[in-house]
Structures are given as structure tokens and as C-alpha cells.
Scaffold this active site. Structure first.
Site, PDB file in Angstrom:
ATOM      1  N   ASP A  63       0.812  -1.223   0.000  1.00 43.55           N
ATOM      2  CA  ASP A  63       0.000   0.000   0.000  1.00 43.55           C
ATOM      3  C   ASP A  63       0.840   1.265   0.000  1.00 43.55           C
ATOM      4  OD1 ASP A  63       0.966  -0.531   2.522  1.00 43.55           O
ATOM      5  OD2 ASP A  63      -0.973  -0.878   3.429  1.00 43.55           O
ATOM      6  N   ASN A 132      -6.971  -2.956  14.561  1.00 40.13           N
ATOM      7  CA  ASN A 132      -8.367  -3.311  14.256  1.00 40.13           C
ATOM      8  C   ASN A 132      -8.454  -4.475  13.285  1.00 40.13           C
ATOM      9  OD1 ASN A 132      -7.533  -2.158  11.898  1.00 40.13           O
ATOM     10  ND2 ASN A 132      -9.122  -0.596  11.785  1.00 40.13           N
ATOM     11  N   HIS A 134      -6.833  -4.771  10.389  1.00 45.09           N
ATOM     12  CA  HIS A 134      -6.664  -4.529   8.947  1.00 45.09           C
ATOM     13  C   HIS A 134      -5.389  -5.181   8.423  1.00 45.09           C
ATOM     14  CE1 HIS A 134      -4.525  -0.490   9.957  1.00 45.09           C
ATOM     15  NE2 HIS A 134      -3.615  -1.315   9.537  1.00 45.09           N
ATOM     16  N   GLU A 139      -9.605  -2.022   5.621  1.00 46.99           N
ATOM     17  CA  GLU A 139     -10.212  -1.770   6.920  1.00 46.99           C
ATOM     18  C   GLU A 139     -11.403  -2.714   7.141  1.00 46.99           C
ATOM     19  OE1 GLU A 139      -8.573  -0.128   8.842  1.00 46.99           O
ATOM     20  OE2 GLU A 139      -7.896   1.807   8.124  1.00 46.99           O
TER      21      GLU A 139
HETATM   22  C1  F6R Z   1       1.330  -1.316   5.956  1.00 46.66           C
HETATM   23  C2  F6R Z   1       0.317  -2.305   6.204  1.00 46.66           C
HETATM   24  C3  F6R Z   1      -0.485  -2.223   7.441  1.00 46.66           C
HETATM   25  C4  F6R Z   1       0.395  -2.481   8.653  1.00 46.66           C
HETATM   26  C5  F6R Z   1      -0.432  -2.320   9.918  1.00 46.66           C
HETATM   27  C6  F6R Z   1       0.416  -2.498  11.154  1.00 46.66           C
HETATM   28  O1  F6R Z   1       1.941  -1.572   4.737  1.00 46.66           O
HETATM   29  O2  F6R Z   1       0.108  -3.158   5.428  1.00 46.66           O
HETATM   30  O3  F6R Z   1      -1.522  -3.156   7.382  1.00 46.66           O
HETATM   31  O4  F6R Z   1       0.923  -3.759   8.578  1.00 46.66           O
HETATM   32  O5  F6R Z   1      -1.017  -1.056   9.966  1.00 46.66           O
HETATM   33  O6  F6R Z   1       1.322  -1.473  11.277  1.00 46.66           O
HETATM   34  P1  F6R Z   1       2.454  -1.508  12.386  1.00 46.66           P
HETATM   35  O7  F6R Z   1       3.361  -2.617  12.032  1.00 46.66           O
HETATM   36  O8  F6R Z   1       3.125  -0.177  12.282  1.00 46.66           O
HETATM   37  O9  F6R Z   1       1.785  -1.715  13.676  1.00 46.66           O
END
Ligand code: F6R
Length: 534
Positions: A63, A132, A134, A139
Site C-alpha cells: 500500500d 483493528n 486490517h 479496513e
Molecule cells: C502497511 C500495512 C499495514 C500495517 C499495519 C500495522 O503496509 O500493510 O496493514 O501492517 O497497519 O502497522 P504496524 O506494524 O506499524 O503496527
């Protein structure tokens, strides 16, 4: 799904590097799907320090914020360059991150899907997960077949990612993300889950139930997933306290319902202050020795005010006391309370005899009869905490009850009602086998033992007792139509002897089971009150 629980984030990073490294060694032209965020930083450090040959590896990132310039230090392209791409011998032309500058984001997403397809699809997709649940920026609520698309970030994600920006107003509201469908097309998936704040997300996955409200559970549809987590994400511990009229039980319970340590002592009833101090001491003792942040308390006859705090508790010196506030002043952990039978039925439904049943009535048979009811998967609270089935009137105008009514169920089917009947019968029949047994054990045990030895008097007493109990259970069936009724309390320790008597009287009606957790149901259920989502 393979789960590996490792000690900490460092161990997760080392193991993840082993897996990614192994895949590259096996296939030097590997197509690697990659995440950003703090979770994979350790993996990227390990890969950067390795001698792995990335020269023919292709990467596709999950992303990118939208809109976002690749040169912006907050961009995921910038993150990937500095954390990995610049540190290994990757050909930059082989690295792909969704285009945060695209004038037509939808067209950019379609093109991204095509590029993945042209590369032969992702061989190994590495993922992190949001608090959450995701994955990528998919989301909660995102369809599980979604392709790469433009999405709007939730307030929860903006909050979580604000730490990378000067403040949360700077977090872009949108992102371009591989869809869940795109992720699921990867041949193999490796998800990294570290830190206590990811516990709920991991738990949703381990529950094994596919649920769009938790995007990570989409991985349950994939047949080659490795989950690497640390102990902080895997488990959480809570204090559970089960306050009874005679005994108070306390324990430290894991989120999986395992009791790590437990204790029991007589309930301090001399006054409100002494009682509160006793609970506070039990909490403080565990809180000192375990990493816990919350305690749940189950209380008999408790009525919780709308604010969820004030209790009215007839058998303990707590009526009108705001126990949550009072305990907050005395201990450093947050406190939640509920009715003890409500706690017990919730514990049975999750870990015990009522696993996965949506309609459950649990009766705790002791001095009185307590009850907890789950209807359509939800704890029934009603107006007064969920009803008191021990006070259903099964004999109009019958024996007086402490509640002020006459003929309550518990006057005929509680353990103490059986004890009373046994003692009265023994007095009238001094030569009976029952009287001999009463010299060895208490009344309830004695009557079962004597009946086993052929004592007609005892058989009759038990027959009357089980008729009374079955009458009440039939009323419960008529009122609620439960899938199952769970019975607990010391008297049910008679096991099959107890259960078979009931079953024979309930033939063709609702299934009756004995508690799977027995004395621990109260502390386990109380501990589960501490969960964020409870
Ligand atoms: C980012 C992504 C998100 C992160 C998630 C956890 O490329 O795919 O799904 O993996 O937001 O982020 P952290 O590791 O910073 O807690």
C-alpha cells in the site's frame, strides 16, 4: 495455518528472515509482497544485514498513502527505500509501490493488479496487521474478494499511524492498497504480529471464525499461512475475582482461559471497608507479580447502575457502594464488575460445557440457585442483571424464601434444601444407612453414598430432589428454549450419578450438561470482563 509463538519482536524478525531468506534461496526470482509499518522493521534490519542475493527478486508493496509523493519521508516508498531497498542488491526497477501521485487512482490500482499478474503473482506475501485487524489498508468491512483499490482510512488507523507524523491531522485520509482478494492470491503468506496492542487482532484470527469485521480472518481462507507472533501479542493476563457469600476466590487467568495461579479465602464480611480492603489486597498481590492491567470481579446478586458501577449486593456489605471507584482509589489497575453467574455462564460458553452454543442457561446450585442466561449469543441482562431463576416460584404459596416470596425454586432444588431434607429424614430414621454415612461426610454426599448402598430412604430423598430440580429446568426450557442448560455447584461433583437422574427426567427436552470449568468458572468469567471488547 501454522502458528509460531516466539519470545519477542527480535525473535520474530530473525525467524521471519529465515523464512524469507529460505524462499529467496529456493527461488532467486521470487516475487515478494511486502508491508511497511513498525512490525517489519526488524525483518528489514535482518535482511539488510544478510548476504542474500536480491538481484532477481521482484517486490510489490501492499500500500501507499494517497495522495503522497514518493520523496516524502512519510511515504511508504521512502520507508521501503531506506529500510530495505537501498540496503540490499535489489534492482529498483523490480520494486513496486502503489502510485500515490496517480491522477487517476482507480486506473493506477487496475494497473498495479496487472503488474502483479504479469510478474506471475506474489510467491510470498509478508503482512503486518493493524490493531483493528486490517491487512494492507483493508479496513474492517472490506469485502474479502476486493482487488487493489483506493480506500479511506478509519479513525482507528489514523490514530495508530499518527505516530509517524507531526500530528494526526497530517495523516492522509486515503490510501491505495492491495485488496484482500489480491492478498489471498499470493501463493504463501507470512504474517508478523507483535506487541500487546495486536492481541485482539491475533485473537480474532485464532478464534478460527471468518469475519469481515476482522479483515485478518480472511487468511483463514488461505491454505498456506504462517503466523509468527510474540508472547505479548499471543496472550494477555487478567485478574479474576469471584466473591461469594462464604468464600472469595481469586486468580490470574490468560485470555485463553487458563488459570495460572489461584487462591481462595473466607469472605471478609465484617464491614464495607474490610471487604474492600480484602479485594484490593488480592488484586494488589497478583498485580505485583504478573503483567496485568485490569481485574474483573463477579459478585452475587449484584445490580449494576447505568454508569456500570454502583452495586446493590444483598449478601455482602456492598449495597450502594461504588465498588469500581472505591477499588480504583486502592489499586493501580482498572476494575470491571458483573453478576457472578453472568461471569460463569460467559466462561462456560467460551471455554467450558457450553462452547459455541448461542442459547445457554447456567444454574449454580449451592446455598441458593444462581443463574446466568445467554440468548442469541448475547448475555441476557434484562432489567435486573438477567433474572434470578432461583426465585421462580415452582410451588405457589410454598416454603418462605429470604427474598420475601413463597415457594421459590431454590427452596426445593438448591444444595442446602437437599441438606435440610437429609437432616430432617435422618432425625426421623436413626437406624438408617443414611445416618451411618452422615457420620463420615456432609449431607449431600451422604445421601448419594447411602442411595448407592441401597438405602431406600436416601433413594426417595434423591428422587424427590431431582423431581424438584427437573420441574425448574422444564420451566427454564419453556421460558427460554435454550440449546443447553449447564449445571454447576459442589453437588454436581457427583458427576454422572447426578446428571443421569436429571437426564432421565428431561428426556426429549433440552440437553443438560455439567459445568466444564466447575469452581473456576467464576474467576475465569470475571477475568474475561477485562477484555477490551467485553
Ligand atoms: C502497511 C500495512 C499495514 C500495517 C499495519 C500495522 O503496509 O500493510 O496493514 O501492517 O497497519 O502497522 P504496524 O506494524 O506499524 O503496527
Amino acid at each position: 495455518m501454522k502458528l509460531e509463538i516466539l519470545k519477542n519482536a527480535k525473535e520474530v524478525a530473525v525467524r521471519a528472515k529465515e523464512i524469507v531468506g529460505g524462499a529467496i534461496t529456493e527461488n532467486p526470482e521470487l516475487v515478494l509482497g511486502l508491508p511497511t509499518g513498525s512490525t517489519p522493521e526488524g525483518l528489514y534490519r535482518e535482511l539488510s544485514a544478510s548476504t542474500l542475493d536480491f538481484s532477481r527478486v521482484k517486490t510489490f508493496n501492499l500500500d501507499e498513502y494517497y495522495p503522497m509523493q514518493p520523496t516524502d519521508p512519510q511515504s511508504y516508498r521512502y520507508f521501503m527505500n531506506s529500510h530495505l531497498f537501498n540496503n540490499v542488491n535489489l534492482d529498483m526497477a523490480n520494486t513496486h509501490v502503489p502510485d500515490g501521485t496517480a491522477a487517476d487512482p482507480d486506473a493506477a490500482c487496475t494497473k498495479y493488479e496487472e503488474m502483479i499478474r504479469e510478474a506471475g503473482g506474489v510467491d510470498l506475501q509478508v503482512l503486518g496487521v493493524g490493531r483493528n485487524g486490517h491487512i494492507g489498508f483493508n479496513e474492517p468491512g472490506t469485502p474479502f474478494d476486493s482487488p487493489t483499490h483506493k480506500t479511506t482510512l478509519t479513525a482507528n488507523t489514523i490514530e495508530a499511524n499518527a505516530r509517524f507524523f507531526r500530528d494526526k491531522t497530517e495523516v492522509p485520509a486515503h490510501a491505495l492498497t492491495m485488496g484482500i482478494g489480491t492478498i489471498l492470491r499470493a501463493k504463501k503468506i507470512l504474517i508478523l504480529i507483535t506487541g500487546a496492542d495486536k492481541h485482539e487482532a491475533l485473537r480474532s484470527l485464532l478464534k478460527g471464525k471468518i469475519d469481515e469485521a476482522w479483515p485478518v480472518t480472511a487468511l483463514l481462507k488461505h491454505d498456506d499461512v504462517i503466523v509468527l507472533c510474540d508472547t505479548a501479542a499471543y496472550n494477555k493476563y487478567y485478574i479474576g475475582i469471584d466473591v461469594g457469600g462464604t468464600k472469595i476466590k481469586a486468580g490470574v487467568v490468560s485470555d485463553f482461559g487458563e488459570v495460572l495461579e489461584e487462591t481462595s479465602e473466607p469472605t471478609e464480611k465484617s464491614g464495607t471497608e474490610a471487604h474492600l480492603q480484602q479485594i484490593a489486597r488480592l488484586i494488589a498481590d497478583f498485580a505485583q507479580r504478573y503483567a496485568v492491567t485490569a481485574a474483573g470481579i463477579g459478585l452475587p446478586g449484584v445490580i449494576v447502575s447505568e454508569a456500570g458501577q454502583v452495586v446493590n449486593c444483598c449478601n455482602l456489605p456492598l449495597s450502594g457502594v461504588n465498588i469500581v471507584n472505591e477499588l480504583k482509589k486502592r489499586v493501580g489497575v482498572s476494575v470491571r464488575i458483573d453478576n457472578d453467574a453472568n461471569c460463569a455462564v460467559m466462561a462456560e460458553r467460551e471455554f467450558g460445557a457450553a462452547k459455541d452454543c448461542d442459547n445457554v442457561v447456567m444454574l449454580t446450585i449451592g446455598t441458593g440457585i444462581g443463574s446466568g442466561t445467554i440468548l442469541d449469543g448475547k448475555l441476557h441482562r434484562g432489567k435486573n442483571g438477567g433474572g434470578e431463576l432461583g426465585h421462580m416460584i415452582t410451588h405457589a404459596g410454598g416454603k418462605p424464601c429470604a427474598c420475601g416470596q413463597k415457594g421459590c425454586f431454590e427452596q426445593y432444588a438448591s444444595a442446602s434444601s437437599l441438606s435440610r431434607a437429609v437432616k430432617e429424614a435422618a432425625e426421623k430414621n436413626p437406624e438408617s444407612v443414611l445416618v451411618a454415612k452422615l457420620k463420615e461426610v456432609g449431607p449431600c454426599e451422604a445421601v448419594f453414598a447411602a442411595a448407592e448402598d441401597g438405602c431406600t430412604l436416601s433413594k426417595e430423598l434423591l428422587s424427590n430432589y431431582f423431581d424438584e430440580l427437573a420441574t425448574g429446568l422444564k420451566c427454564v426450557c419453556n421460558a427460554f428454549g435454550p440449546d443447553i442448560i449447564v449445571l454447576s455447584g459442589g453437588i454436581t461433583a457427583q458427576g454422572d450419578r447426578f446428571l443421569n437422574e436429571i437426564k432421565s427426567r428431561m428426556a426429549g427436552e433440552t440437553e443438560v450438561r455439567l459445568s466444564g470449568l466447575q469452581k473456576r468458572a467464576g474467576i475465569i468469567g470475571a477475568a474475561m470482563l477485562c477484555r477490551e471488547d467485553s
